[in-house]
Design a protein around this motif. Structure first.
Motif, PDB file in Angstrom:
ATOM      1  N   UNK A  92       0.813  -1.211   0.000  1.00 29.07           N
ATOM      2  CA  UNK A  92       0.000   0.000   0.000  1.00 29.07           C
ATOM      3  C   UNK A  92       0.851   1.267   0.000  1.00 29.07           C
ATOM      4  N   UNK A  93       1.835   1.338   0.914  1.00 32.62           N
ATOM      5  CA  UNK A  93       2.719   2.505   0.918  1.00 32.62           C
ATOM      6  C   UNK A  93       3.751   2.417  -0.208  1.00 32.62           C
ATOM      7  N   UNK A  94       4.231   1.217  -0.475  1.00 32.85           N
ATOM      8  CA  UNK A  94       5.084   0.943  -1.635  1.00 32.85           C
ATOM      9  C   UNK A  94       4.345  -0.084  -2.498  1.00 32.85           C
ATOM     10  N   UNK A  95       4.954  -0.506  -3.614  1.00 30.96           N
ATOM     11  CA  UNK A  95       4.243  -1.425  -4.516  1.00 30.96           C
ATOM     12  C   UNK A  95       5.161  -2.567  -4.944  1.00 30.96           C
ATOM     13  N   UNK A  96       5.705  -3.262  -3.971  1.00 30.37           N
ATOM     14  CA  UNK A  96       6.538  -4.421  -4.284  1.00 30.37           C
ATOM     15  C   UNK A  96       5.692  -5.649  -4.620  1.00 30.37           C
TER      16      UNK A  96
END
Length: 374
Positions: free
Chosen positions: A100-104
């Protein structure tokens, strides 16, 4: 096996053949990373110790090197993984941070990772299956990530593989004993056993594996660290304690010379490429100074890692730099007694998958004592 910067996947068969030509029955892989080389040695019947600093590499070594496949109940392992696979998804740290905060990862897979990882910790920590189960989860996550292979950033658009469902698989375990050592090489090298062969693949530029693979470090430690930046890197990436002397142009040469002087091995095989801070003559000199009678060098043409081929982009995803080159030269040094070095060179002179380095012709005279083999 997870995607990894500096992986020796293409060179693995050659390194294995070198170990056999050297007559090695025991070996140390000193900077083992994903353990590809250590696995090749073990596969060839060599008792291998895999050593590295990162926690996640310790898990991989615990699975593939320290675990003897003959001692594992395959049916039980498959049943445990099937049970973990069926775990109901849960939104936790991985989902919130890396989806959500990043998109890994896609959120559907992040929730699976969260749920499965917590069950592994609750039900299997401290057991012989623990590194095997964690390795299965690491590799499953790697198959559905959305990166170029390093975790300093993620792709602007979702990678097609990220759409797949996370799938736990039984790792391909190897027969035979082995060992794993986790810690800073500057402290552990003196504690490692005396062996026939030591393979050395040191970091040799500014790239920091702790930062490049911070997601794997967090997934293994399971410590829910505070994080910073768009990539949500662990805050301890900034700490001096997580920095290596091998990632500084100022400190790397002396550190490597010190490590080489303390290795207890009859033969040393060392690899690095032409993007290093140390030249071929300097490296050969270090090996000679550490007490080896002869040194031989092989050169291999290699494709650069995928991130270099994609190019340089700013945080908005706009390409802002040009790629300087797409290929480099991988050097493999063999150092030891004159006869052992000749045996390795003779065994690889034909059909080794590479070519003898012409750089030797230019450096031998200057070095004086550098052996170029038979």
């Amino acid at each position: 096996m997870i995607k990894y910067l500096g992986s020796k996947r293409v060179l693995v068969p050659v390194l294995g053949a070198m170990a056999e030509a050297a007559g090695a029955r025991t070996a140390v892989d000193l900077f083992s990373g994903t353990t590809r080389v250590a696995q090749e040695f073990k596969r060839r019947g060599i008792h291998t110790t895999a050593a590295d600093r990162a926690t996640y590499t310790g898990v991989l070594a615990g699975c593939y090197i320290a675990t003897d496949a003959r001692a594992v109940d395959r049916e039980h392992l498959a049943a445990v993984l099937a049970d973990l696979q069926a775990t109901p998804p849960v939104r936790g740290y991985v989902t919130e941070t890396f989806c959500e905060q990043a998109r890994y990862f896609q959120p559907k897979n992040g929730m699976r990772i969260d749920a499965i990882r917590q069950r592994i910790e609750d039900e299997h920590a401290g057991t012989e299956l623990y590194p095997v189960l964690l390795t299965s989860l690491l590799e499953a996550a790697d198959r559905v990530d959305s990166t170029t292979g390093i975790q300093m950033a993620y792709l602007k658009d979702w990678a097609p593989r990220s759409m797949r469902d996370l799938e736990l698989r039984v790792p391909v375990l190897l027969d035979g004993p082995g060992a794993s050592v986790t810690g800073d090489v500057m402290q552990t090298v003196g504690m490692l056993p005396a062996v026939d062969l030591c393979y050395v693949d040191p970091p040799y530029n500014q790239h920091r594996y702790f930062a490049n693979y911070h997601v794997w470090e967090t997934l293994v430690r399971w410590d829910a660290p505070d994080h910073y930046g768009v990539a949500c890197k662990r805050v301890d990436v900034r700490d001096d304690e997580t920095r290596s002397v091998f990632n500084s142009r100022r400190t790397m040469p002396a550190a490597l010379a010190d490590v080489l002087s303390r290795i207890r091995a009859r033969t040393v095989i060392l690899s690095y490429n032409d993007e290093s801070w140390i030249t071929v003559p300097q490296m050969a000199g270090m090996l000679r100074d550490s007490g080896h009678e002869a040194v031989e060098v092989f050169a291999f043409d290699s494709k650069r890692y995928v991130g270099a081929q994609i190019g340089i982009h700013n945080p908005a995803g706009k390409k802002v730099g040009a790629v300087s080159h797409l290929r480099n030269t991988e050097y493999v040094f063999v150092a030891g007694g004159a006869q052992a070095v000749r045996d390795v060179a003779a065994g690889l002179a034909d059909g080794a998958g590479g070519q003898r380095s012409r750089v030797l012709d230019r450096t031998a005279a200057a070095l004086g004592t550098l052996s170029t083999g038979p």
